[in-house]
Design an enzyme around this catalytic site. Structure first.
Site, PDB file in Angstrom:
ATOM      1  N   CYS A  87       0.846  -1.193   0.000  1.00 54.11           N
ATOM      2  CA  CYS A  87       0.000   0.000   0.000  1.00 54.11           C
ATOM      3  C   CYS A  87       0.886   1.248   0.000  1.00 54.11           C
ATOM      4  O   CYS A  87       1.572   1.520  -0.975  1.00 54.11           O
ATOM      5  CB  CYS A  87      -0.971  -0.056   1.179  1.00 54.11           C
ATOM      6  SG  CYS A  87      -2.397   1.034   0.957  1.00 54.11           S
ATOM      7  N   HIS A 195      -3.373  -5.732   1.011  1.00 48.65           N
ATOM      8  CA  HIS A 195      -2.676  -5.940   2.284  1.00 48.65           C
ATOM      9  C   HIS A 195      -2.606  -7.420   2.661  1.00 48.65           C
ATOM     10  O   HIS A 195      -3.489  -7.906   3.377  1.00 48.65           O
ATOM     11  CB  HIS A 195      -3.435  -5.202   3.402  1.00 48.65           C
ATOM     12  CG  HIS A 195      -3.294  -3.714   3.364  1.00 48.65           C
ATOM     13  ND1 HIS A 195      -2.307  -3.037   4.030  1.00 48.65           N
ATOM     14  CD2 HIS A 195      -4.024  -2.764   2.722  1.00 48.65           C
ATOM     15  CE1 HIS A 195      -2.426  -1.736   3.822  1.00 48.65           C
ATOM     16  NE2 HIS A 195      -3.466  -1.542   3.021  1.00 48.65           N
ATOM     17  N   GLU A 197      -0.807  -8.703   4.876  1.00 50.31           N
ATOM     18  CA  GLU A 197      -0.639  -8.837   6.338  1.00 50.31           C
ATOM     19  C   GLU A 197      -1.981  -8.768   7.060  1.00 50.31           C
ATOM     20  O   GLU A 197      -2.061  -9.088   8.243  1.00 50.31           O
ATOM     21  CB  GLU A 197       0.333  -7.772   6.867  1.00 50.31           C
ATOM     22  CG  GLU A 197      -0.247  -6.370   7.078  1.00 50.31           C
ATOM     23  CD  GLU A 197      -0.432  -5.563   5.790  1.00 50.31           C
ATOM     24  OE1 GLU A 197      -0.244  -6.128   4.691  1.00 50.31           O
ATOM     25  OE2 GLU A 197      -0.779  -4.365   5.898  1.00 50.31           O
TER      26      GLU A 197
END
Lengths: 218, 93
Positions: A87, A195, A197
Protein backbone atom coordinates in the site's frame (compact mmCIF):
# COMPACT_ATOMS: atom_id res chain seq x y z
CA UNK A 1 14.71 -15.48 8.96
CA UNK A 2 15.65 -11.98 10.05
CA UNK A 3 13.20 -9.22 9.21
CA UNK A 4 12.80 -5.48 9.65
CA UNK A 5 9.74 -3.23 9.41
CA UNK A 6 10.30 0.45 8.60
CA UNK A 7 8.28 2.96 10.61
CA UNK A 8 7.50 6.48 9.36
CA UNK A 9 5.41 9.20 10.99
CA UNK A 10 1.94 8.19 9.82
CA UNK A 11 2.62 4.47 9.23
CA UNK A 12 -0.36 2.54 10.58
CA UNK A 13 0.10 -1.02 9.34
CA UNK A 14 3.55 -1.48 10.90
CA UNK A 15 2.20 -3.53 13.79
CA UNK A 16 0.09 -5.80 11.55
CA UNK A 17 3.13 -6.33 9.33
CA UNK A 18 5.25 -7.23 12.35
CA UNK A 19 2.61 -9.69 13.58
CA UNK A 20 2.47 -11.35 10.14
CA UNK A 21 6.25 -11.66 9.94
CA UNK A 22 6.52 -12.97 13.49
CA UNK A 23 3.71 -15.48 12.93
CA UNK A 24 5.55 -16.97 9.98
CA UNK A 25 9.20 -16.63 10.99
CA UNK A 26 8.86 -17.19 14.72
CA UNK A 27 11.16 -14.22 15.31
CA UNK A 28 10.30 -10.69 16.33
CA UNK A 29 11.08 -8.25 13.50
CA UNK A 30 13.30 -5.23 14.07
CA UNK A 31 11.26 -2.05 13.96
CA UNK A 32 13.42 0.55 12.20
CA UNK A 33 12.69 4.26 12.56
CA UNK A 34 12.84 6.36 9.38
CA UNK A 35 15.42 8.71 10.89
CA UNK A 36 17.99 5.93 11.40
CA UNK A 37 20.65 5.60 8.76
CA UNK A 38 21.57 1.93 9.18
CA UNK A 39 19.64 -1.32 9.07
CA UNK A 40 20.41 -4.35 11.27
CA UNK A 41 23.00 -6.69 9.72
CA UNK A 42 22.02 -9.89 7.98
CA UNK A 43 18.42 -9.04 7.10
CA UNK A 44 16.48 -11.40 4.83
CA UNK A 45 13.45 -9.16 4.37
CA UNK A 46 12.66 -5.47 4.78
CA UNK A 47 8.96 -4.59 4.92
CA UNK A 48 7.65 -1.10 4.18
CA UNK A 49 4.19 -0.99 5.73
CA UNK A 50 0.99 0.77 4.76
CA UNK A 51 -0.33 3.97 6.23
CA UNK A 52 -0.19 7.65 5.46
CA UNK A 53 3.48 8.54 5.90
CA UNK A 54 3.91 12.29 6.32
CA UNK A 55 0.15 12.71 5.86
CA UNK A 56 0.49 11.88 2.15
CA UNK A 57 1.79 15.46 1.74
CA UNK A 58 3.04 16.43 -1.74
CA UNK A 59 2.35 12.95 -3.15
CA UNK A 60 1.68 9.65 -1.38
CA UNK A 61 5.08 8.23 -0.44
CA UNK A 62 7.06 11.22 -1.72
CA UNK A 63 8.43 12.48 1.59
CA UNK A 64 9.09 9.00 3.00
CA UNK A 65 11.06 8.07 -0.12
CA UNK A 66 13.59 10.80 0.80
CA UNK A 67 13.90 9.75 4.46
CA UNK A 68 17.25 9.03 6.10
CA UNK A 69 16.90 5.25 6.13
CA UNK A 70 16.17 4.97 2.40
CA UNK A 71 19.80 4.92 1.21
CA UNK A 72 20.37 1.82 3.32
CA UNK A 73 17.19 0.23 1.93
CA UNK A 74 18.29 0.85 -1.66
CA UNK A 75 21.74 -0.60 -0.92
CA UNK A 76 20.17 -3.67 0.68
CA UNK A 77 17.74 -4.17 -2.20
CA UNK A 78 20.55 -3.89 -4.73
CA UNK A 79 22.56 -6.48 -2.83
CA UNK A 80 19.66 -8.93 -3.02
CA UNK A 81 17.81 -8.47 0.29
CA UNK A 82 14.08 -8.98 -0.24
CA UNK A 83 11.93 -5.86 0.08
CA UNK A 84 8.13 -5.92 0.43
CA UNK A 85 6.15 -2.68 0.16
CA UNK A 86 2.43 -2.80 0.88
CA UNK A 87 0.00 0.00 0.00
CA UNK A 88 1.84 3.17 1.13
CA UNK A 89 4.94 0.95 1.01
CA UNK A 90 4.31 0.31 -2.70
CA UNK A 91 3.88 4.05 -3.27
CA UNK A 92 7.18 4.66 -1.45
CA UNK A 93 8.98 2.02 -3.57
CA UNK A 94 7.87 3.70 -6.81
CA UNK A 95 8.85 7.12 -5.46
CA UNK A 96 12.30 5.75 -4.55
CA UNK A 97 12.58 4.27 -8.03
CA UNK A 98 13.11 0.69 -6.86
CA UNK A 99 9.93 -0.13 -8.80
CA UNK A 100 8.83 1.52 -12.06
CA UNK A 101 5.69 3.59 -12.62
CA UNK A 102 3.58 5.63 -10.22
CA UNK A 103 0.42 5.27 -8.14
CA UNK A 104 -2.18 7.91 -8.85
CA UNK A 105 -5.55 8.89 -7.37
CA UNK A 106 -8.14 6.12 -7.91
CA UNK A 107 -10.01 6.64 -11.16
CA UNK A 108 -13.37 7.11 -9.42
CA UNK A 109 -11.67 9.29 -6.70
CA UNK A 110 -13.18 7.07 -3.98
CA UNK A 111 -11.22 5.67 -1.08
CA UNK A 112 -11.69 1.92 -1.56
CA UNK A 113 -11.71 -0.33 1.49
CA UNK A 114 -12.88 -3.90 0.89
CA UNK A 115 -11.85 -7.47 0.15
CA UNK A 116 -10.91 -7.91 -3.50
CA UNK A 117 -10.26 -10.90 -5.72
CA UNK A 118 -6.77 -11.00 -7.20
CA UNK A 119 -5.36 -13.17 -9.91
CA UNK A 120 -1.82 -14.41 -9.32
CA UNK A 121 0.30 -13.23 -12.24
CA UNK A 122 3.35 -15.40 -11.66
CA UNK A 123 4.56 -17.96 -9.13
CA UNK A 124 8.30 -17.88 -9.76
CA UNK A 125 9.38 -15.26 -7.22
CA UNK A 126 10.38 -15.53 -3.56
CA UNK A 127 7.08 -13.83 -2.72
CA UNK A 128 4.71 -15.75 -4.98
CA UNK A 129 6.08 -19.32 -5.03
CA UNK A 130 3.36 -20.42 -2.60
CA UNK A 131 0.65 -19.58 -5.12
CA UNK A 132 -0.30 -21.09 -8.45
CA UNK A 133 -0.17 -18.87 -11.52
CA UNK A 134 -3.68 -17.64 -12.44
CA UNK A 135 -5.05 -18.74 -9.08
CA UNK A 136 -7.68 -16.38 -7.61
CA UNK A 137 -7.07 -15.22 -4.04
CA UNK A 138 -8.85 -12.74 -1.78
CA UNK A 139 -6.95 -9.95 -0.01
CA UNK A 140 -8.26 -6.64 1.38
CA UNK A 141 -7.39 -3.24 -0.08
CA UNK A 142 -7.65 0.15 1.64
CA UNK A 143 -6.38 3.00 -0.49
CA UNK A 144 -7.06 6.29 -2.23
CA UNK A 145 -4.01 6.31 -4.52
CA UNK A 146 -3.80 2.85 -6.02
CA UNK A 147 -4.26 3.62 -9.68
CA UNK A 148 -1.09 2.17 -11.21
CA UNK A 149 0.37 4.13 -14.10
CA UNK A 150 3.30 3.44 -16.41
CA UNK A 151 3.74 4.22 -20.09
CA UNK A 152 3.05 1.49 -22.64
CA UNK A 153 6.72 0.56 -23.03
CA UNK A 154 7.04 0.22 -19.28
CA UNK A 155 3.89 -1.91 -19.06
CA UNK A 156 5.07 -4.13 -21.89
CA UNK A 157 8.41 -4.59 -20.14
CA UNK A 158 6.64 -5.66 -16.95
CA UNK A 159 4.63 -8.23 -18.88
CA UNK A 160 7.54 -9.49 -20.98
CA UNK A 161 9.75 -9.95 -17.90
CA UNK A 162 6.99 -11.66 -15.91
CA UNK A 163 7.07 -8.90 -13.25
CA UNK A 164 3.33 -8.62 -12.64
CA UNK A 165 2.76 -10.47 -9.37
CA UNK A 166 -0.94 -9.73 -8.86
CA UNK A 167 -3.80 -8.35 -10.95
CA UNK A 168 -7.27 -7.24 -9.83
CA UNK A 169 -9.83 -9.78 -11.08
CA UNK A 170 -12.08 -6.77 -11.64
CA UNK A 171 -10.44 -3.38 -12.07
CA UNK A 172 -11.36 -1.36 -8.98
CA UNK A 173 -9.24 1.78 -9.30
CA UNK A 174 -8.28 2.35 -12.93
CA UNK A 175 -4.90 0.61 -12.72
CA UNK A 176 -3.20 0.02 -16.05
CA UNK A 177 -3.62 -3.62 -17.10
CA UNK A 178 -5.37 -4.37 -13.77
CA UNK A 179 -2.03 -4.23 -11.96
CA UNK A 180 -2.26 -4.71 -8.18
CA UNK A 181 1.36 -5.66 -7.50
CA UNK A 182 4.67 -5.76 -9.35
CA UNK A 183 8.18 -7.14 -8.89
CA UNK A 184 11.44 -5.51 -9.86
CA UNK A 185 13.48 -7.10 -12.65
CA UNK A 186 15.45 -9.26 -10.19
CA UNK A 187 12.32 -10.42 -8.39
CA UNK A 188 13.53 -9.45 -4.90
CA UNK A 189 11.40 -6.30 -4.55
CA UNK A 190 7.59 -6.57 -4.47
CA UNK A 191 5.16 -3.66 -4.23
CA UNK A 192 1.43 -4.29 -3.92
CA UNK A 193 -1.63 -2.24 -2.98
CA UNK A 194 -3.60 -5.09 -1.32
CA UNK A 195 -2.68 -5.94 2.28
CA UNK A 196 -1.47 -9.55 2.67
CA UNK A 197 -0.64 -8.84 6.34
CA UNK A 198 -4.38 -8.34 6.96
CA UNK A 199 -5.17 -11.80 5.59
CA UNK A 200 -3.15 -14.21 7.70
CA UNK A 201 -5.84 -15.79 9.84
CA UNK A 202 -8.98 -17.53 8.59
CA UNK A 203 -10.77 -16.46 11.79
CA UNK A 204 -10.27 -12.87 10.63
CA UNK A 205 -11.75 -13.09 7.18
CA UNK A 206 -9.19 -15.12 5.26
CA UNK A 207 -5.63 -16.39 5.13
CA UNK A 208 -4.67 -15.95 1.48
CA UNK A 209 -2.00 -13.42 2.45
CA UNK A 210 -0.25 -15.90 4.74
CA UNK A 211 1.19 -17.85 1.80
CA UNK A 212 3.05 -14.77 0.61
CA UNK A 213 4.98 -14.67 3.89
CA UNK A 214 5.40 -18.46 3.89
CA UNK A 215 6.81 -18.28 0.37
CA UNK A 216 9.67 -16.19 1.76
CA UNK A 217 10.65 -19.02 4.10
CA UNK A 218 10.96 -21.70 1.45
CA UNK B 1 21.90 50.35 5.02
CA UNK B 2 21.74 47.39 2.72
CA UNK B 3 25.17 46.18 3.88
CA UNK B 4 23.78 45.32 7.29
CA UNK B 5 20.37 44.25 6.04
CA UNK B 6 19.41 40.60 5.60
CA UNK B 7 20.46 38.67 2.52
CA UNK B 8 18.28 39.33 -0.46
CA UNK B 9 16.01 36.56 -1.53
CA UNK B 10 13.87 35.73 -4.49
CA UNK B 11 10.51 34.11 -4.94
CA UNK B 12 10.25 31.09 -7.20
CA UNK B 13 7.01 29.64 -8.38
CA UNK B 14 6.94 26.02 -9.47
CA UNK B 15 3.96 24.74 -11.40
CA UNK B 16 3.57 20.98 -11.28
CA UNK B 17 1.17 19.53 -13.84
CA UNK B 18 0.27 16.06 -15.00
CA UNK B 19 1.83 15.01 -18.29
CA UNK B 20 -0.37 14.82 -21.33
CA UNK B 21 -2.00 11.44 -21.61
CA UNK B 22 -1.96 10.84 -17.85
CA UNK B 23 -5.52 10.54 -16.61
CA UNK B 24 -6.44 13.21 -14.06
CA UNK B 25 -9.31 11.95 -11.88
CA UNK B 26 -9.36 15.16 -9.82
CA UNK B 27 -9.56 17.33 -12.92
CA UNK B 28 -12.40 15.16 -14.18
CA UNK B 29 -14.32 15.52 -10.91
CA UNK B 30 -13.86 19.30 -11.00
CA UNK B 31 -15.07 19.32 -14.60
CA UNK B 32 -18.22 17.41 -13.62
CA UNK B 33 -18.81 19.79 -10.73
CA UNK B 34 -18.55 22.82 -13.03
CA UNK B 35 -21.04 21.22 -15.41
CA UNK B 36 -23.42 20.49 -12.56
CA UNK B 37 -23.23 24.21 -11.67
CA UNK B 38 -24.47 24.86 -15.21
CA UNK B 39 -21.28 26.43 -16.54
CA UNK B 40 -21.27 25.73 -20.25
CA UNK B 41 -18.38 25.40 -22.64
CA UNK B 42 -15.76 23.94 -20.33
CA UNK B 43 -14.01 21.38 -22.51
CA UNK B 44 -11.50 19.92 -20.10
CA UNK B 45 -10.02 20.48 -16.62
CA UNK B 46 -6.57 19.47 -15.45
CA UNK B 47 -5.57 20.04 -11.82
CA UNK B 48 -2.00 20.69 -10.73
CA UNK B 49 0.02 22.20 -7.92
CA UNK B 50 1.63 25.57 -7.36
CA UNK B 51 4.61 25.53 -5.01
CA UNK B 52 6.19 28.82 -3.93
CA UNK B 53 9.77 28.90 -2.72
CA UNK B 54 11.56 31.77 -1.05
CA UNK B 55 15.26 31.16 -1.77
CA UNK B 56 18.51 33.06 -1.29
CA UNK B 57 19.34 35.36 -4.13
CA UNK B 58 21.83 33.65 -6.36
CA UNK B 59 20.43 30.15 -5.91
CA UNK B 60 21.33 28.55 -9.20
CA UNK B 61 18.83 27.48 -11.80
CA UNK B 62 20.29 24.01 -11.76
CA UNK B 63 19.73 23.73 -7.99
CA UNK B 64 16.09 24.69 -8.46
CA UNK B 65 15.73 22.16 -11.22
CA UNK B 66 17.27 19.50 -8.99
CA UNK B 67 14.74 20.34 -6.27
CA UNK B 68 11.97 19.73 -8.78
CA UNK B 69 13.43 16.51 -10.10
CA UNK B 70 14.36 15.04 -6.71
CA UNK B 71 11.26 15.91 -4.74
CA UNK B 72 8.75 18.49 -5.90
CA UNK B 73 7.61 16.67 -9.04
CA UNK B 74 7.41 12.99 -9.88
CA UNK B 75 8.74 13.08 -13.42
CA UNK B 76 7.18 9.71 -14.23
CA UNK B 77 3.78 11.40 -14.33
CA UNK B 78 4.38 15.13 -13.88
CA UNK B 79 5.97 18.07 -15.68
CA UNK B 80 7.23 21.15 -13.90
CA UNK B 81 7.70 24.77 -14.91
CA UNK B 82 9.83 27.25 -13.00
CA UNK B 83 8.90 30.91 -12.82
CA UNK B 84 11.18 33.43 -11.15
CA UNK B 85 9.55 36.48 -9.64
CA UNK B 86 11.39 39.78 -9.23
CA UNK B 87 14.11 39.91 -6.58
CA UNK B 88 13.09 41.38 -3.29
CA UNK B 89 14.60 42.09 0.10
CA UNK B 90 13.34 39.88 2.93
CA UNK B 91 13.15 42.91 5.19
CA UNK B 92 12.42 46.49 4.45
CA UNK B 93 15.22 48.87 5.30
Amino acid sequence: MKSAVLVFPGSNCDRDMAVALETVTGKTPHMVWHGDSTLPDGLDIIAIPGGFSYGDYLRSGAMASRANIIDAVVKAANSGVNVLGVCNGFQILTEIGLLPGALMRNENIDFICKDVALSVGQSQSVFTSGYKKDETITIPVAHHDGNYFADDDGLNRLEDNDQIAFRYAKNINGSARNIAGILNAHGNVLGMMPHPERAIDSKHGGADGLRLFESLLS
Amino acid sequence: MSAIGKARSMKIRIFVTLKNGVLDPQGKAIHHALESLDFKGVNDVRAGKLIELDVDDGTSDSDIEKMCEKLLANTVIENFEIEKLADQATEEV
